[in-house]
Scaffold this active site. Structure first.
Site, short mmCIF file in Angstrom:
data_model
loop_
_atom_site.label_atom_id
_atom_site.label_comp_id
_atom_site.label_asym_id
_atom_site.label_seq_id
_atom_site.Cartn_x
_atom_site.Cartn_y
_atom_site.Cartn_z
N SER A 98 0.86 -1.19 0.00
CA SER A 98 0.00 0.00 0.00
C SER A 98 0.89 1.24 0.00
O SER A 98 1.72 1.41 0.89
CB SER A 98 -0.91 0.01 1.23
OG SER A 98 -1.85 -1.04 1.15
N LYS A 172 -7.10 1.76 -3.34
CA LYS A 172 -6.80 1.27 -1.99
C LYS A 172 -7.02 2.37 -0.96
O LYS A 172 -7.54 2.13 0.13
CB LYS A 172 -5.36 0.77 -1.93
CG LYS A 172 -4.91 0.30 -0.52
CD LYS A 172 -5.78 -0.84 0.02
CE LYS A 172 -5.43 -1.21 1.46
NZ LYS A 172 -4.19 -1.96 1.60
N LYS A 240 -1.08 5.37 8.36
CA LYS A 240 -0.30 5.72 7.16
C LYS A 240 -1.23 5.90 5.96
O LYS A 240 -1.10 6.88 5.20
CB LYS A 240 0.71 4.61 6.87
CG LYS A 240 1.49 4.78 5.57
CD LYS A 240 1.98 3.44 5.04
CE LYS A 240 0.84 2.60 4.53
NZ LYS A 240 1.24 1.37 3.86
#
Length: 294
Positions: A98, A172, A240
């Site tokens: 990711s 994502k 994050k």
């Protein structure tokens, strides 16, 4: 590409290890590598090959799969001279980490100059999805490249081509925004039910199949009421991803108020409550602290 291409998977942590096992289960010729060799050892015992360095691990591979912490970790690999020297024209690199969309686009451009194709293909589904080969896989990049590796991706989950380079990472971030905001809503509903005298498990059963139902309600709602925060998706990675979401939104001149509010709560949970390595359902603990509850 051969019917059984040589695959190297780099990053055999919580997600990469079960993904590797599913690739082997599907009969693929697999080499694995992890910075901590002990994490790759069980896969080697199960039939995977390995190598001393990441550069040696990709030598002769046709497909490289990376499952790392973020785009910076992938950039570090690409900057390693030995690793780079073993990249060969015709290889396909599938980055399932990711990262930021801009990282994916930059890496794709660098690799194209070396004759290496690139897909950004992050996943959703956590360790449960990785173990069950049911991951949602969001792939950005060239359509023909995606079609050529789709059978490999199907050994790990359900791949969908979502657009050009960077689109996988963008999807994502959209996924993680939905996940984080929904976790926050499920936490509030669970706490309300508990303190009001209802059984949270019965609440989940009652809502099953209705408009409020979701995988998050059933799986993470159970984690909350059971106090099980062993990480499937660590909170530090959720934080994050939310930071990346807000930076991407800012680049488009957008304000995402729900994502911003939940990001701030995850920041408090990770930085002030030592929740970094607890599951992201641990936001429930942050909610309880807000309410003066242990």
């Amino acid at each position: 590409m051969s019917t059984n291409p040589k695959i190297t998977l780099i990053g055999t942590g919580l997600m990469g290890a079960p993904m590797s096992r599913n690739l082997m289960k599907a009969g693929h010729d697999l080499t694995v590598w992890n910075r901590n060799a002990a994490r790759a050892a069980p896969l080697v015992d199960g039939g995977a090959k390995t190598a001393a360095t990441s550069g040696e691990a990709i030598a002769g591979a046709q497909i490289i799969i990376t499952m790392l912490s973020d785009g910076y970790a992938t950039e570090a690999l690409l900057a390693d001279p030995q690793f780079r020297s073993n990249l060969a024209e015709g290889m396909i690199w599938i980055d399932m980490s990711s990262a930021r969309p801009e990282h994916a686009r930059a890496q794709s451009k660098q690799l194209a100059e070396l004759g290496v194709a690139h897909l950004d293909a992050p996943v959703s589904g956590g360790t449960k999805g990785a173990e069950e080969a049911s991951l949602a896989i969001m792939a950005g990049g060239d359509t023909q490249v995606f079609n050529s590796v789709a059978p490999i991706l199907k050994a790990m989950g359900r791949p969908v081509h979502v657009g050009p380079s960077g689109a996988g990472q963008l999807c994502k971030l959209a996924n993680q925004t939905i996940v984080a905001v929904t976790i926050a809503a499920v936490a509030e509903a669970t706490l309300l039910a508990e303190k009001g005298g209802a059984d949270p498990a019965a609440l989940r059963a009652a809502l099953k199949g209705g408009f409020a139902d979701s995988v998050i309600l059933q799986q993470h709602g159970a984690r909350m009421s059971e106090g099980n925060f062993i990480p499937g998706g660590p909170s530090k990675f959720q934080l994050k991803d939310l930071n990346n979401t807000l930076e991407e939104a800012d680049s488009h001149g957008l304000t995402l108020p729900s994502a911003l509010a939940v990001r701030d709560r995850y920041a408090h949970f990770v930085n002030e409550m030592e929740g970094a390595d607890l599951d992201h359902a641990g936001l429930y603990l942050e909610l309880k602290k807000q309410n003066g509850l242990t």
